[in-house]
Design a protein around this motif. Structure first.
Motif, short mmCIF file in Angstrom:
data_model
loop_
_atom_site.label_atom_id
_atom_site.label_comp_id
_atom_site.label_asym_id
_atom_site.label_seq_id
_atom_site.Cartn_x
_atom_site.Cartn_y
_atom_site.Cartn_z
N GLY A 117 -21.51 3.11 12.37
CA GLY A 117 -20.49 3.14 11.33
C GLY A 117 -19.13 2.61 11.76
N LEU A 118 -18.95 2.35 13.06
CA LEU A 118 -17.67 1.83 13.54
C LEU A 118 -17.49 0.37 13.12
CD1 LEU A 118 -17.59 3.35 17.14
CD2 LEU A 118 -16.49 4.23 15.08
N SER A 119 -16.25 0.01 12.82
CA SER A 119 -15.98 -1.35 12.34
C SER A 119 -14.57 -1.78 12.75
CB SER A 119 -16.11 -1.40 10.81
OG SER A 119 -15.66 -2.64 10.31
N PRO A 120 -14.39 -3.05 13.12
CA PRO A 120 -13.05 -3.54 13.49
C PRO A 120 -12.24 -4.06 12.30
CG PRO A 120 -14.67 -5.22 13.97
CD PRO A 120 -15.43 -4.06 13.39
N GLU A 121 -12.55 -3.60 11.09
CA GLU A 121 -11.88 -4.12 9.91
C GLU A 121 -10.36 -3.92 9.98
OE1 GLU A 121 -13.49 -2.45 6.41
OE2 GLU A 121 -15.50 -3.29 6.69
N SER A 122 -9.92 -2.78 10.51
CA SER A 122 -8.49 -2.49 10.55
C SER A 122 -7.74 -3.51 11.39
CB SER A 122 -8.25 -1.08 11.09
OG SER A 122 -8.84 -0.11 10.24
N TYR A 123 -8.36 -3.97 12.48
CA TYR A 123 -7.71 -4.97 13.33
C TYR A 123 -7.64 -6.32 12.63
CZ TYR A 123 -8.09 -1.57 17.09
OH TYR A 123 -7.97 -0.45 17.85
N GLY A 124 -8.64 -6.62 11.81
CA GLY A 124 -8.58 -7.85 11.02
C GLY A 124 -7.43 -7.83 10.03
N LEU A 125 -7.13 -6.63 9.50
CA LEU A 125 -6.02 -6.51 8.56
C LEU A 125 -4.69 -6.78 9.24
CD1 LEU A 125 -5.00 -5.74 5.73
CD2 LEU A 125 -4.96 -3.35 6.48
N LEU A 126 -4.56 -6.38 10.51
CA LEU A 126 -3.31 -6.61 11.24
C LEU A 126 -2.99 -8.09 11.34
CD1 LEU A 126 -3.46 -4.05 14.20
CD2 LEU A 126 -2.56 -3.74 11.89
N GLY A 127 -4.02 -8.90 11.53
CA GLY A 127 -3.80 -10.34 11.66
C GLY A 127 -3.64 -11.07 10.35
N SER A 128 -4.07 -10.45 9.24
CA SER A 128 -4.02 -11.13 7.95
C SER A 128 -2.81 -10.74 7.11
CB SER A 128 -5.30 -10.82 7.16
OG SER A 128 -5.41 -9.42 6.91
N ASP A 129 -2.14 -9.65 7.45
CA ASP A 129 -0.99 -9.17 6.68
C ASP A 129 0.30 -9.47 7.42
OD1 ASP A 129 0.91 -7.80 5.15
OD2 ASP A 129 -0.51 -6.22 4.62
N ASP A 130 1.21 -10.20 6.78
CA ASP A 130 2.47 -10.56 7.42
C ASP A 130 3.34 -9.35 7.73
OD1 ASP A 130 1.78 -13.19 7.32
OD2 ASP A 130 2.92 -13.64 5.50
N LEU A 131 3.12 -8.22 7.04
CA LEU A 131 3.93 -7.03 7.27
C LEU A 131 3.86 -6.57 8.71
CD1 LEU A 131 5.55 -4.52 6.30
CD2 LEU A 131 3.33 -3.45 5.81
N TYR A 132 2.66 -6.54 9.28
CA TYR A 132 2.51 -6.05 10.65
C TYR A 132 3.02 -7.08 11.65
CZ TYR A 132 -0.60 -3.05 7.97
OH TYR A 132 -1.10 -2.21 7.03
N TYR A 133 2.74 -8.33 11.39
CA TYR A 133 3.22 -9.40 12.26
C TYR A 133 4.74 -9.41 12.32
CZ TYR A 133 3.88 -14.21 13.95
OH TYR A 133 4.26 -15.32 14.66
N THR A 134 5.38 -9.29 11.15
CA THR A 134 6.85 -9.27 11.09
C THR A 134 7.41 -8.03 11.77
OG1 THR A 134 6.76 -10.46 8.99
CG2 THR A 134 8.83 -9.39 9.55
N SER A 135 6.76 -6.89 11.58
CA SER A 135 7.24 -5.65 12.18
C SER A 135 7.18 -5.72 13.70
CB SER A 135 6.41 -4.47 11.68
OG SER A 135 6.53 -4.31 10.29
N TYR A 136 6.08 -6.26 14.23
CA TYR A 136 5.96 -6.40 15.69
C TYR A 136 7.05 -7.31 16.23
CZ TYR A 136 1.41 -4.07 16.07
OH TYR A 136 0.40 -3.15 16.08
N LEU A 137 7.23 -8.47 15.62
CA LEU A 137 8.24 -9.41 16.11
C LEU A 137 9.64 -8.83 16.02
CD1 LEU A 137 7.06 -12.91 14.81
CD2 LEU A 137 6.91 -11.96 17.11
N ARG A 138 9.92 -8.16 14.92
CA ARG A 138 11.26 -7.56 14.75
C ARG A 138 11.50 -6.48 15.79
NH1 ARG A 138 15.45 -7.29 11.46
NH2 ARG A 138 16.53 -5.30 11.18
N SER A 139 10.49 -5.67 16.05
CA SER A 139 10.64 -4.61 17.05
C SER A 139 10.88 -5.20 18.43
CB SER A 139 9.39 -3.72 17.06
OG SER A 139 9.21 -3.07 15.83
N LEU A 140 10.14 -6.24 18.78
CA LEU A 140 10.31 -6.87 20.09
C LEU A 140 11.68 -7.52 20.22
CD1 LEU A 140 6.79 -8.51 20.54
CD2 LEU A 140 7.71 -6.54 21.76
N SER A 141 12.15 -8.18 19.15
CA SER A 141 13.45 -8.85 19.22
C SER A 141 14.59 -7.83 19.32
CB SER A 141 13.65 -9.76 18.01
OG SER A 141 13.62 -9.01 16.80
#
Length: 314
Positions: free
Chosen positions: A72-96
């Motif tokens: 029943g385990l699935s990596p779907e949540s990790y796929g969402l991280l790469g497809s949604d700009d919200l998480y990408y932007t949040s990571y970059l903003r936090s690092l900057s």
């Protein structure tokens, strides 16, 4: 070898093992086990239930329960991280924000630590106490105090208006400036104390020798003091950068709605969206984002020391 000597050698060996085992056990209980739990949740799917994810490991079902759980385990949540700009932007903003905050902390903290290390011995303890004095007040209370200071009719604007530096009260709250002020204020002791510990044990005779050889003070500072203080610089940078990346309280209270850092995204997924798998995936990705560069840096440091043992003092 006599029995007494063998007994003494075994006792020393057990003492060494205990010294190594206790920190390892601590890390396993309070870091590895929680991380594995979060990793497991990140590979689950969201459901409206309690707990809000599936699959749940059912040990009572025996081996079949384990197989159903793994299937029943699935990596779907990790796929969402790469497809949604919200998480990408949040990571970059936090690092900057973390990188710029650490740069400010280093610029402010190094002169403070250097001044404390060069002060008379009887004064150093008082100055160090002054640095850690804010820790005697709860962190949340200190941030709320900054809200009062930075508001439109707060203390900061009153001082600026009184001095004639501004003609209208500037807007501080809900800006990046307020976030940087709050972060620098909160994490300054974490930068000053490692730097002070590194600078305080530096041998002053090295600077005297540099001066005797005709080296001006500014040159001896860059060639002698700064290289010897690099361990303190690295310790301060890591102590500040890692928690700032995941900071939640300061940007949430002092920043605006567009100041979305990864800590706020993580909180939103857990408590508002009730999407534990995605929130866990965000947490795991953040941990890897921070740990992998540190592990690579340590590996390079070990290789550098192995190739040049003379750098072991740096």
């Amino acid at each position: 070898m006599s029995k007494a000597l063998r007994r003494d050698a075994r006792r020393r060996a057990w003492n060494v093992r205990a010294v190594i085992l206790l920190p390892a056990l601590w890390l396993a209980v309070f870091f590895l086990v929680p991380f594995l739990i979060v990793l497991k949740i990140s590979l689950s799917q969201t459901v409206i239930a309690q707990p809000p994810y599936i699959p749940v490991l059912d040990l009572a079902a025996g081996w079949q329960g384990v197989k159903d759980f793994v299937a029943g385990l699935s990596p779907e949540s990790y796929g969402l991280l790469g497809s949604d700009d919200l998480y990408y932007t949040s990571y970059l903003r936090s690092l900057s924000i973390a990188a710029f905050s650490v740069a400010i902390l280093l610029v402010i903290g190094y002169p403070m630590a250097y001044g404390i290390s060069r002060a008379p011995r009887r004064v150093q303890a008082i100055l160090v106490l002054a640095v850690i004095l804010p820790f005697l007040t709860a962190f949340l209370i200190r941030i709320y105090a900054w809200i009062n200071i930075l508001q439109r009719d707060g203390l900061l604007n009153k001082v600026l208006l009184t001095l004639g530096l501004v003609h209208e009260p500037p807007i501080w709250l809900s800006t990046d400036t307020a976030i940087y002020i709050g972060i620098v204020y909160s994490y300054l002791p974490f930068m000053v104390l490692p730097l002070y510990a590194s600078l305080e044990k530096m041998d002053g005779a090295l600077l005297e020798a540099a001066a005797d050889l005709g080296c001006p003070w500014w040159k001896s500072f860059w060639l002698v003091t700064v290289p010897l203080s690099l361990p303190g610089v690295m310790a301060g940078v890591l102590l500040c950068f890692i928690p700032i990346v995941g900071e939640f309280v300061v940007p949430d209270l002092l920043g605006g709605s567009d100041a979305l850092m990864i800590g706020q995204t993580l909180w939103t997924e857990f408590f508002l969206n009730k999407d534990w798998p995605v929130a866990s995936a965000v947490a795991v990705a953040l941990l890897l984002l921070l740990i992998v560069p540190i592990v690579i840096y340590q590996h390079l440091q070990v290789r550098a020391l192995a190739n040049d043992p003379g750098k072991a003092g740096l």
